[in-house]
Design a protein around this motif. Sequence first.
Motif, short mmCIF file in Angstrom:
data_model
loop_
_atom_site.label_atom_id
_atom_site.label_comp_id
_atom_site.label_asym_id
_atom_site.label_seq_id
_atom_site.Cartn_x
_atom_site.Cartn_y
_atom_site.Cartn_z
N HIS A 1 -5.03 7.32 -4.94
CA HIS A 1 -5.04 5.89 -5.28
C HIS A 1 -3.90 5.24 -4.50
CE1 HIS A 1 -7.64 6.45 -8.94
NE2 HIS A 1 -7.15 7.67 -8.80
N GLU A 2 -4.23 4.52 -3.44
CA GLU A 2 -3.19 3.86 -2.67
C GLU A 2 -2.72 2.61 -3.42
OE1 GLU A 2 -3.21 3.77 1.68
OE2 GLU A 2 -5.24 4.57 1.57
N PHE A 3 -1.44 2.60 -3.72
CA PHE A 3 -0.84 1.50 -4.48
C PHE A 3 0.51 1.18 -3.83
CE2 PHE A 3 1.46 0.02 -8.45
CZ PHE A 3 0.71 -1.13 -8.61
N GLU B 1 -5.33 -2.37 -11.89
CA GLU B 1 -6.25 -1.31 -11.51
C GLU B 1 -5.66 0.07 -11.78
OE1 GLU B 1 -8.48 -0.07 -7.42
OE2 GLU B 1 -8.35 -2.22 -7.83
N ILE B 2 -4.37 0.24 -11.45
CA ILE B 2 -3.71 1.52 -11.70
C ILE B 2 -3.53 1.75 -13.19
CG2 ILE B 2 -1.54 2.78 -11.38
CD1 ILE B 2 -3.35 2.72 -8.91
N GLU B 3 -3.18 0.70 -13.93
CA GLU B 3 -3.07 0.83 -15.39
C GLU B 3 -4.37 1.33 -16.00
OE1 GLU B 3 -1.73 -2.65 -17.37
OE2 GLU B 3 0.13 -2.81 -16.21
N LYS C 1 -5.06 4.86 -18.00
CA LYS C 1 -5.58 4.89 -19.37
C LYS C 1 -6.88 5.69 -19.46
CE LYS C 1 -3.40 0.50 -20.64
NZ LYS C 1 -3.62 -0.95 -20.87
N ASN C 2 -7.65 5.69 -18.38
CA ASN C 2 -8.90 6.45 -18.34
C ASN C 2 -8.70 7.90 -17.91
OD1 ASN C 2 -10.39 4.21 -19.13
ND2 ASN C 2 -10.80 3.55 -17.03
N GLU C 3 -7.44 8.33 -17.84
CA GLU C 3 -7.07 9.71 -17.48
C GLU C 3 -7.56 10.10 -16.10
OE1 GLU C 3 -8.43 12.19 -20.67
OE2 GLU C 3 -7.03 11.33 -22.11
N ALA C 4 -7.67 9.11 -15.20
CA ALA C 4 -8.08 9.39 -13.83
C ALA C 4 -6.89 9.68 -12.93
CB ALA C 4 -8.87 8.20 -13.27
N ILE C 5 -5.68 9.56 -13.45
CA ILE C 5 -4.47 9.79 -12.66
C ILE C 5 -3.62 10.86 -13.33
CG2 ILE C 5 -2.26 8.76 -11.96
CD1 ILE C 5 -3.82 6.15 -11.48
N GLN C 6 -3.21 11.84 -12.52
CA GLN C 6 -2.34 12.91 -13.02
C GLN C 6 -0.92 12.80 -12.48
OE1 GLN C 6 -5.78 13.76 -12.08
NE2 GLN C 6 -5.97 13.39 -14.28
N TYR C 7 -0.76 12.21 -11.29
CA TYR C 7 0.56 12.10 -10.68
C TYR C 7 0.78 10.71 -10.09
CZ TYR C 7 0.56 17.26 -10.62
OH TYR C 7 0.50 18.59 -10.95
N LEU D 1 5.65 -3.81 -11.54
CA LEU D 1 4.21 -4.04 -11.72
C LEU D 1 3.65 -3.26 -12.91
CD1 LEU D 1 3.36 -3.70 -7.94
CD2 LEU D 1 3.31 -5.83 -9.23
N ILE D 2 4.18 -2.09 -13.16
CA ILE D 2 3.75 -1.25 -14.29
C ILE D 2 4.95 -1.10 -15.21
CG2 ILE D 2 2.80 0.98 -15.00
CD1 ILE D 2 0.88 -0.45 -13.18
#
Length: 507
Positions: free
Chosen positions: A284-286, A427-429, A433-439, A454-455
């Motif tokens: 996820h490019e952020f 989008e990252i939040e 929350k949907n457990e799509a991000i681990q790191y 931002l977060i």
Amino acid sequence: MTTAHTANVFLVGAGPGDPGMLTLRAKEIIETCDIMIYDYLANADFLKWCKPDCEILYVGKKGGAHTLPQDKINDLIVDKARSGKIVCRLKGGDPYVFGRGGEEGEELVEAGIDFEVVPGITAGVAAAAYAGIPVTHRDFTTSVCFITGHEDPTKEESGNNWSVYGRSNSTLVFYMGVGNLPMIAENLMQNGRAADTPVALVRWGTRCNQTSMVSTLANVAADAEARAWKSPSIIVVGGVCSLHDKLNWFEKRPMLGKGVVVTRAREQASGLVGALTGLGACVHEFPTIAVEPLDDYNEVETAILQLARCQWVVFTSVNGVKFFWNQLAAVGLDSRIFGGMQIAAIGPATADALRERGIIPDFVPDKYVAEHVVAGLLERGIQGNDVLIPRAKVAREVLPEELKKAGCNVTVLPVYETKLVQSSGEEIEEAMKNEAIQYVTFTSSSTVENFFELITPDTLRCCPDVKLASIGPVTTRTIEKFGFKPAVEATDYTIPGLVEALLADGK
């Protein structure tokens, strides 16, 4: 590569999803089109290549829910084409393989509009290959048949000849057929295919979230139901599916499916993104920072013209090298200006950037933090020298302060600045929350500070399974200021070191 546009509508195959499977011609059209009309199965990441003023329209179809019915999509393409602008109709896979590109082409012909087809790699071949299934193999079959698993319900007669499919030894690849899996399996068995024929399901083939399974015709419907298998998937039927476990190279990647946020500036992120993607991660490019030139370079030009008075120049980043050399060129100078001076580079990437410009650094520290750099420079007798440090407008002051304590005459020279680039972290939040991000990875203190602009820390605390990964102790200390301790910290303070640390954590 073709560059001229001979038409103003392009029916473009986006391939199966892996960006590496996109053709050069497709990328060229995406980059130059004025209007983008794209589908659910076309990787939305490709849209980042569109021009800033490109009009982007989503007309996808997901699980039977249509944003626009096909006849309205046809009308939209024709209407946009009549504007005289370049229209890219981006479709998952290949436009002419169950993509309804033929129908859209017919509409364009009827409207008197020229168009071009840009073929794409179809999922029936690519997704199967990524799951270890060659659709043809001399030990199993010499032919393959692509079949729609979801026919137009308004058709009076089925186009599927089950008696032929059942008796055939061809590999059968069904598109969009998961909802009809029991019917497909039953029809094949009733028409002669053995109940123990291997069957494979491949979901989101070629993408970082690819999953696959192998069963038999007799059991596949029940097995898929037990695993709550969903679209989009292809169904592969035939002996070649028995090679799945042996040849399934893609799903062996060590970080497959792991969601990793990269906060690095977009122009610097390619190395980290490429390494993580190659390991199978869902990146996820952020980019929380943007590296930008200064508004005024008068001070830099003056420093360049007075550079001869310096004994040392210390470069602390690749960007420092890049922007300093830009100004060298602007005043008509080059690397020869460093004759007789000593050059230090903090880190191997910075050293490589110097070598690319004809400078071999005199000093590259073993550890890439300011405190270690100072110790190494002092060992080389920098005390009392005139030192120039080209760097970001805002950066840590440890290096210049420690050199000043050693009696150096230090000039800190801003040659670029970093700015907050994202306007929202929604989008990252949502992904966290949907457990799509681990790191979430951090490669500098500025990426940390801007991330938490931002977060909010409270948002991150609500996602306890998200791990923070730091490139080194300086970045770690900045993370700790916000109340968090990184789960991962690189021991080698480089991008490869950070990747190795992530790999080690996942074992």
